[in-house]
Design an enzyme around this catalytic site. Structure first.
Site, PDB file in Angstrom:
ATOM      1  N   GLY A  49       6.538  90.966  68.742  1.00  0.00           N
ATOM      2  CA  GLY A  49       6.197  89.563  68.530  1.00  0.00           C
ATOM      3  C   GLY A  49       5.622  89.391  67.140  1.00  0.00           C
ATOM      4  O   GLY A  49       5.163  90.356  66.520  1.00  0.00           O
ATOM      5  N   GLN A  54       0.657  85.386  60.599  1.00  0.00           N
ATOM      6  CA  GLN A  54       0.730  86.797  60.200  1.00  0.00           C
ATOM      7  C   GLN A  54       1.607  86.999  58.972  1.00  0.00           C
ATOM      8  O   GLN A  54       1.577  88.069  58.372  1.00  0.00           O
ATOM      9  CB  GLN A  54       1.281  87.655  61.345  1.00  0.00           C
ATOM     10  N   CYS A 102      -1.524  95.497  66.921  1.00  0.00           N
ATOM     11  CA  CYS A 102      -1.150  94.277  66.194  1.00  0.00           C
ATOM     12  C   CYS A 102      -0.627  94.664  64.814  1.00  0.00           C
ATOM     13  O   CYS A 102      -1.195  95.546  64.164  1.00  0.00           O
ATOM     14  CB  CYS A 102      -2.382  93.382  66.062  1.00  0.00           C
ATOM     15  N   LEU A 103       0.438  93.988  64.385  1.00  0.00           N
ATOM     16  CA  LEU A 103       0.988  94.271  63.057  1.00  0.00           C
ATOM     17  C   LEU A 103      -0.005  93.927  61.948  1.00  0.00           C
ATOM     18  O   LEU A 103       0.121  94.413  60.830  1.00  0.00           O
ATOM     19  CB  LEU A 103       2.292  93.477  62.847  1.00  0.00           C
ATOM     20  N   HIS A 144      -1.140  87.186  73.375  1.00  0.00           N
ATOM     21  CA  HIS A 144      -1.464  87.830  72.091  1.00  0.00           C
ATOM     22  C   HIS A 144      -0.976  86.961  70.925  1.00  0.00           C
ATOM     23  O   HIS A 144      -1.713  86.703  69.973  1.00  0.00           O
ATOM     24  CB  HIS A 144      -0.816  89.226  72.044  1.00  0.00           C
ATOM     25  N   GLU A 145       0.271  86.480  71.026  1.00  0.00           N
ATOM     26  CA  GLU A 145       0.855  85.707  69.920  1.00  0.00           C
ATOM     27  C   GLU A 145       0.197  84.337  69.763  1.00  0.00           C
ATOM     28  O   GLU A 145      -0.076  83.893  68.652  1.00  0.00           O
ATOM     29  CB  GLU A 145       2.363  85.527  70.118  1.00  0.00           C
ATOM     30  N   HIS A 148      -2.940  84.218  67.970  1.00  0.00           N
ATOM     31  CA  HIS A 148      -2.803  84.209  66.506  1.00  0.00           C
ATOM     32  C   HIS A 148      -2.787  82.772  65.965  1.00  0.00           C
ATOM     33  O   HIS A 148      -3.223  82.527  64.842  1.00  0.00           O
ATOM     34  CB  HIS A 148      -1.509  84.901  66.073  1.00  0.00           C
TER      35      HIS A 148
END
Ligand code: NI
Length: 184
Positions: A49, A54, A102-103, A144-145, A148
């Site tokens: 995702g 991000q 997480c990225l 999670h997304e 953000h």
């Protein structure tokens, strides 16, 4: 198409509330290209995702995709989802705890509790209304997304702070060198 640079923990853009996307903006050529770049970036970085903040765009847009992968034996098959202006309509009081990465947070993993079941409304990339109801791994990725988009990161909500692990030690101790977990 292009692979975009990723904003990392500490960058203020990750803490901003993302702006809703108007239909006109969504359907513009520039925004459609941006969606393609988000998808390409998610795939290039091996994420399941990615949220627009991000990649330094404070917009309410997330992309999600997961394929069965020898590295992520836990990862289920989720076809590509593009969600614009997503809004939860249900978050179950019942929670599940799982490892997250997480990225935007290099090399850290930690345990987070998320609602087991979620329902949401959003627009797809053509501006059509969509609704999703799920109690699978997708429910966790969605939370999670969408966090953000509200300036929240998984490290804010570690359910057991002593679980926080650097990747190498996580692989050694938490997973016993068996498998990786997806990041988003
Ligand atoms: Ni993330």
């Amino acid at each position: 198409m292009a692979v975009l640079p990723i904003a990392k923990l500490g960058n203020p853009i990750l803490r901003k509330i993302a702006e809703p996307v108007s239909i006109e903006e969504l359907l513009s050529e520039g925004f459609q290209l941006f969606i393609d770049d988000m998808i390409e970036t998610m795939r290039a970085k091996d994420g399941v995702g990615l949220a627009a903040p991000q990649v330094f765009q404070s917009k309410q847009l997330v992309v999600i995709e997961s394929h069965l992968n020898p590295r992520y034996t836990e990862a289920p098959e989720i076809s590509l989802l593009v969600l614009v202006n997503p809004l939860f309509t249900f978050l179950s009081p019942e929670k599940v705890e799982g490892w997250e990465g997480c990225l935007s947070v290099d090399n850290l993993r930690g345990k987070v509790k998320r609602s087991k079941k979620t329902a949401l409304k959003a627009l797809d990339r053509k501006g059509e209304k969509i609704e999703i109801e799920t109690d699978t791994f997708l429910a966790v990725i969605l939370q999670h997304e969408i966090d953000h988009l509200h300036g929240r990161l998984f490290v804010d909500q570690i359910s057991d702070v002593t679980s926080l692990s650097q990747l190498e030690e996580f692989n050694r101790y938490a997973l016993g060198n068996k498998e990786q977990i997806p990041v988003a």
